[in-house]
Scaffold this motif. Sequence first.
Motif, PDB file in Angstrom:
ATOM      1  N   UNK A  95       0.832  -1.206   0.000  1.00  0.00           N
ATOM      2  CA  UNK A  95       0.000   0.000   0.000  1.00  0.00           C
ATOM      3  C   UNK A  95       0.866   1.254   0.000  1.00  0.00           C
ATOM      4  N   UNK A  96       1.903   1.266   0.827  1.00  0.00           N
ATOM      5  CA  UNK A  96       2.716   2.466   1.005  1.00  0.00           C
ATOM      6  C   UNK A  96       3.575   2.789  -0.207  1.00  0.00           C
ATOM      7  N   UNK A  97       4.030   1.769  -0.933  1.00  0.00           N
ATOM      8  CA  UNK A  97       4.994   2.031  -2.013  1.00  0.00           C
ATOM      9  C   UNK A  97       4.386   2.797  -3.184  1.00  0.00           C
ATOM     10  N   UNK A  98       3.069   2.822  -3.280  1.00  0.00           N
ATOM     11  CA  UNK A  98       2.407   3.536  -4.371  1.00  0.00           C
ATOM     12  C   UNK A  98       1.914   4.920  -3.972  1.00  0.00           C
ATOM     13  N   UNK A  99       2.240   5.349  -2.763  1.00  0.00           N
ATOM     14  CA  UNK A  99       1.790   6.671  -2.313  1.00  0.00           C
ATOM     15  C   UNK A  99       2.719   7.771  -2.827  1.00  0.00           C
ATOM     16  N   UNK A 100       2.224   9.004  -2.739  1.00  0.00           N
ATOM     17  CA  UNK A 100       2.920  10.124  -3.355  1.00  0.00           C
ATOM     18  C   UNK A 100       4.298  10.363  -2.758  1.00  0.00           C
ATOM     19  N   UNK A 101       4.444  10.220  -1.445  1.00  0.00           N
ATOM     20  CA  UNK A 101       5.733  10.541  -0.831  1.00  0.00           C
ATOM     21  C   UNK A 101       6.822   9.573  -1.284  1.00  0.00           C
ATOM     22  N   UNK A 102       6.452   8.316  -1.571  1.00  0.00           N
ATOM     23  CA  UNK A 102       7.426   7.361  -2.081  1.00  0.00           C
ATOM     24  C   UNK A 102       7.785   7.693  -3.529  1.00  0.00           C
ATOM     25  N   UNK A 108      13.355  12.184  -6.881  1.00  0.00           N
ATOM     26  CA  UNK A 108      14.497  12.992  -6.441  1.00  0.00           C
ATOM     27  C   UNK A 108      15.787  12.193  -6.349  1.00  0.00           C
ATOM     28  N   UNK A 109      15.732  10.899  -6.696  1.00  0.00           N
ATOM     29  CA  UNK A 109      16.942  10.091  -6.746  1.00  0.00           C
ATOM     30  C   UNK A 109      17.334   9.398  -5.455  1.00  0.00           C
ATOM     31  N   UNK A 110      16.433   9.321  -4.494  1.00  0.00           N
ATOM     32  CA  UNK A 110      16.727   8.613  -3.238  1.00  0.00           C
ATOM     33  C   UNK A 110      16.835   7.121  -3.530  1.00  0.00           C
ATOM     34  N   UNK A 111      17.832   6.460  -2.960  1.00  0.00           N
ATOM     35  CA  UNK A 111      18.047   5.040  -3.208  1.00  0.00           C
ATOM     36  C   UNK A 111      16.910   4.208  -2.628  1.00  0.00           C
ATOM     37  N   UNK A 112      16.741   2.988  -3.179  1.00  0.00           N
ATOM     38  CA  UNK A 112      15.680   2.106  -2.708  1.00  0.00           C
ATOM     39  C   UNK A 112      15.862   1.740  -1.236  1.00  0.00           C
ATOM     40  N   UNK A 113      17.109   1.507  -0.838  1.00  0.00           N
ATOM     41  CA  UNK A 113      17.356   1.169   0.572  1.00  0.00           C
ATOM     42  C   UNK A 113      16.985   2.313   1.487  1.00  0.00           C
ATOM     43  N   UNK A 114      17.279   3.534   1.065  1.00  0.00           N
ATOM     44  CA  UNK A 114      16.942   4.704   1.886  1.00  0.00           C
ATOM     45  C   UNK A 114      15.422   4.896   1.946  1.00  0.00           C
ATOM     46  N   UNK A 156      13.940   4.623   5.551  1.00  0.00           N
ATOM     47  CA  UNK A 156      13.634   5.939   6.090  1.00  0.00           C
ATOM     48  C   UNK A 156      12.229   6.437   5.851  1.00  0.00           C
ATOM     49  N   UNK A 157      11.530   5.877   4.863  1.00  0.00           N
ATOM     50  CA  UNK A 157      10.201   6.373   4.513  1.00  0.00           C
ATOM     51  C   UNK A 157       9.106   5.329   4.724  1.00  0.00           C
TER      52      UNK A 157
END
Length: 303
Positions: free
Chosen positions: A189-196, A202-208, A212-213
């Motif tokens: 559910x979370x991975x499809x939200x806007x903040x992700x 913006x280029x944030x890595x998948x691990x981050x 972190x999110x």
Amino acid sequence: MKAALARWFDSDVGHSFRTSPVAMAAAAVAFLCVFCAVFAPWVAPHNPFDISTLVLGDAQLPPAWIERGSAKYLLGTDDQGRDILSVLMFGARISLVVGIVSVLLSMLIGVALGLLAGFMGGWVDTFLMRLCDVMLSFPAILVALMIAGVGRALFPNAANTVAFGVLILAITLTGWVQYARTVRGSTLVERNKEYVQAARVTGVSKRRIMSGHVLPNVMGPVLVLATIQVATAIITEATLSYLGVGVPITQPSLGTLIRNGNDFLMSGEWWIALFPGLMLVLIALSVNLLGDWLRDAINPRLR
């Protein structure tokens, strides 16, 4: 510390706790059990593992309020003359340590695998979920029995630390699946939200992004599940110890005490098995009630 505690009491969760008599009673019982277990060497009336203090003439004495009972032993004594109340405190200590450590390890493994499966998807998700299905196809207590039995067979003369490690491993390997499936569902559910999506752009890595999110937003159900799983892990440990594949006999837990007391039920010494059983019920019930309260308290739909 005081400011943080005050903020918690003023929060929605704190208000829910203050207005729930069941949650407050369960917290009081759980705190008392944990306090007596942690500080058993100081608060226990006797040291049940000090052989020099045991008196065989005091063996199998009934509780203090029954004829033949002694005020020295409030809940009576077992077949070795050990004070039941003191044995309960030391036994609960072992059960709580095994239960809490195994739940922490299960949560660590399950959350990591569930987060990875839900966020990555594809063959990683398929493989991990099929692994969960395989684990769920076996009864948890059967898997724990097999692992604990094999460990005891491979290390028959192992030190207590190894025996504890095998027991914790047995409970951990049967408990991580629930965390993995719960976190995987929340992550989908979370991975499809806007903040992700914004973090990806913006280029944030998948691990981050995962650590972190996404992780902070899926921890609510995990904390509820962990609270309830503590009681399940303690009962599993007691079951394994009752069956003889748990903690060593030199370090009796509540399950070992119940097994020992079971031999004296037919001869009338009911207190040897009854009080360890009641202690186990109190711990499991109080933790389960706290878990139910926490589930309702953090659910915004019930506010």
